[in-house]
Scaffold this active site. Structure first.
Site, short mmCIF file in Angstrom:
data_model
loop_
_atom_site.label_atom_id
_atom_site.label_comp_id
_atom_site.label_asym_id
_atom_site.label_seq_id
_atom_site.Cartn_x
_atom_site.Cartn_y
_atom_site.Cartn_z
N GLY A 10 49.36 41.75 39.55
CA GLY A 10 49.68 42.35 38.26
C GLY A 10 48.46 42.55 37.38
N VAL A 12 47.32 41.09 34.52
CA VAL A 12 46.54 39.92 34.12
C VAL A 12 46.02 39.18 35.36
CG1 VAL A 12 46.65 37.73 32.87
CG2 VAL A 12 47.83 39.74 31.95
N ASP A 35 56.52 33.76 46.64
CA ASP A 35 57.60 34.00 45.68
C ASP A 35 57.82 32.69 44.93
OD1 ASP A 35 60.01 34.28 44.38
OD2 ASP A 35 60.99 35.34 46.02
N THR A 99 53.96 34.57 25.95
CA THR A 99 54.09 35.84 25.22
C THR A 99 54.42 35.68 23.73
OG1 THR A 99 55.54 37.78 25.08
CG2 THR A 99 56.50 35.84 26.08
N TYR A 125 63.90 38.01 28.18
CA TYR A 125 62.49 37.79 28.55
C TYR A 125 61.90 36.65 27.71
CZ TYR A 125 57.43 38.86 28.70
OH TYR A 125 56.07 38.79 28.82
N LYS A 129 60.75 33.03 29.07
CA LYS A 129 59.33 32.67 28.98
C LYS A 129 59.17 31.36 28.20
CE LYS A 129 56.18 34.51 30.18
NZ LYS A 129 55.46 34.33 31.48
N TRP A 150 50.73 42.36 24.25
CA TRP A 150 50.38 43.79 24.43
C TRP A 150 49.01 43.92 25.13
CZ3 TRP A 150 51.93 46.61 19.21
CH2 TRP A 150 53.32 46.54 19.07
#
Ligand code: NAP
Length: 290
Positions: A10, A12, A35, A99, A125, A129, A150
């Site tokens: 991904g 990051v 996973d 986040t 989400y 998180k 962001w």
């Protein structure tokens, strides 16, 4: 030092892999390789490889979480816990990326969320998180919780990573004008974490570029960096309200963040997002010129 990066495919994860590969032995594990919902696989790979540091970048995204809450809990909360337990069993450090969406956005406008503010997520989400943060803290005393916001960078296309490319190509974009947050250059995020790591001060950090913006502010600034005339930017960027986009998950309206823990350990706030964006666009210029 051996560093395992989980969710390495991904945005990051790729930046951590790129940066840490310069100085460390990096084990980049993509979703295909591991996973995080598979507890046995997590234990097996961590005990076999015995990294000194585990960086968890695996995540199910904002709208995907709303569509599939069961998977959201499995990946973002339970999966993070599996990694933290495995880390604790070999005395490894663990970094859990998190986040701004752990907050509800109800803070007074023109202030910034700090770690002293109480999270109150408003979508699946954010809830998962936050549960992931807690699972990691319960399982491991050697953890860094790194909340960011962001993120833009070369690793993956999203609104922020690609705004300048769209404008350069003359593509029209719709940009939300009534949602504000901190934005973060992936490179600055990873560099700041390297500094935190050296100090080995475990805790919860808000790692973001300084100041705040809306999606619309961000797109306008990208156009200005490219020296596109204001009249042309007006034609290309359509400012819209959040509700006009009919996104699947609700978004908190106002979640800029500030890091008091970094300040306590002597790290100055990261540079302003406008400067970071200008550098990102400059670094990306070779792609624009092709
Ligand atoms: N990007 C942002 O703006 C932003 C903002 C705030 C916080 N963050 C946080 O930063 C971290 C990294 O986000 P990102 O932007 O890099 O996300 P990303 O680009 O979507 O990458 C996430 C990676 O996780 C992988 N993944 C999904 N399910 C998995 C599973 N069960 N096991 C292992 N890997 C799995 C994905 O692989 P597949 O795609 O193959 O499924 C993907 O490569 C997350 O903790 C996120 O909450 C990001």
């Amino acid at each position: 030092m051996k560093v395992a990066i989980i969710g390495a495919g991904g945005l990051v994860g790729k930046e951590f892999t790129r940066h840490f590969s310069n100085e460390h032995e990096v084990l980049p594990l993509t979703h295909n390789d591991l996973d995080v919902t598979d507890a046995q696989a997590v234990t097996r790979i961590i005990l076999d490889e015995r990294p000194a540091l585990i960086i968890n970048c695996a995540v199910l995204g904002v709208d995907a979480c709303e569509l599939d809450p069961q998977s959201a809990w499995a990946v973002n909360a339970v999966g993070a816990g599996h990694l933290a337990k495995a880390a604790a069993s070999i005395d490894a450090d663990i970094v859990q990326l998190s986040t701004n969406y752990v907050f509800d956005g109800q803070v007074a406008s023109n202030s910034f969320y700090t770690v002293e503010d109480v999270p109150n997520p408003i979508n699946v989400y954010g809830q998962t998180k936050l549960a992931g943060e807690r699972a990691v803290k319960i399982a491991s005393t050697r953890c860094f919780i790194v909340r960011t916001s962001w993120v833009f960078g070369a690793g993956k296309e999203n609104f922020f990573s690609g705004a300048h490319r769209n404008l350069y190509a003359g593509n029209k974009i719709r940009a939300i004008k009534d949602v504000w947050a901190s934005s973060t250059y992936a490179r600055d995020l990873v560099l700041r974490f390297s500094e935190i790591l050296i100090l080995r001060h475990y805790g919860t950090y808000h790692v973001v570029n300084s100041d705040r913006c809306s999606y619309y502010d961000f797109a306008l600034e990208a156009g200005r960096v490219l020296k596109i005339a204001d009249s042309e930017l007006k034609r290309l960027i359509e400012p819209v309200d959040l509700c006009a986009l009919q996104l699947i998950a609700n978004r908190p309206r106002y979640t800029p963040m500030h890091c008091i823990v970094s300040e306590e350990i002597g790290l100055a706030p990261l540079r302003n997002w406008r400067r970071a964006l200008a550098e990102y666009i400059q670094d990306d210029a070779c792609h624009l010129n092709r």
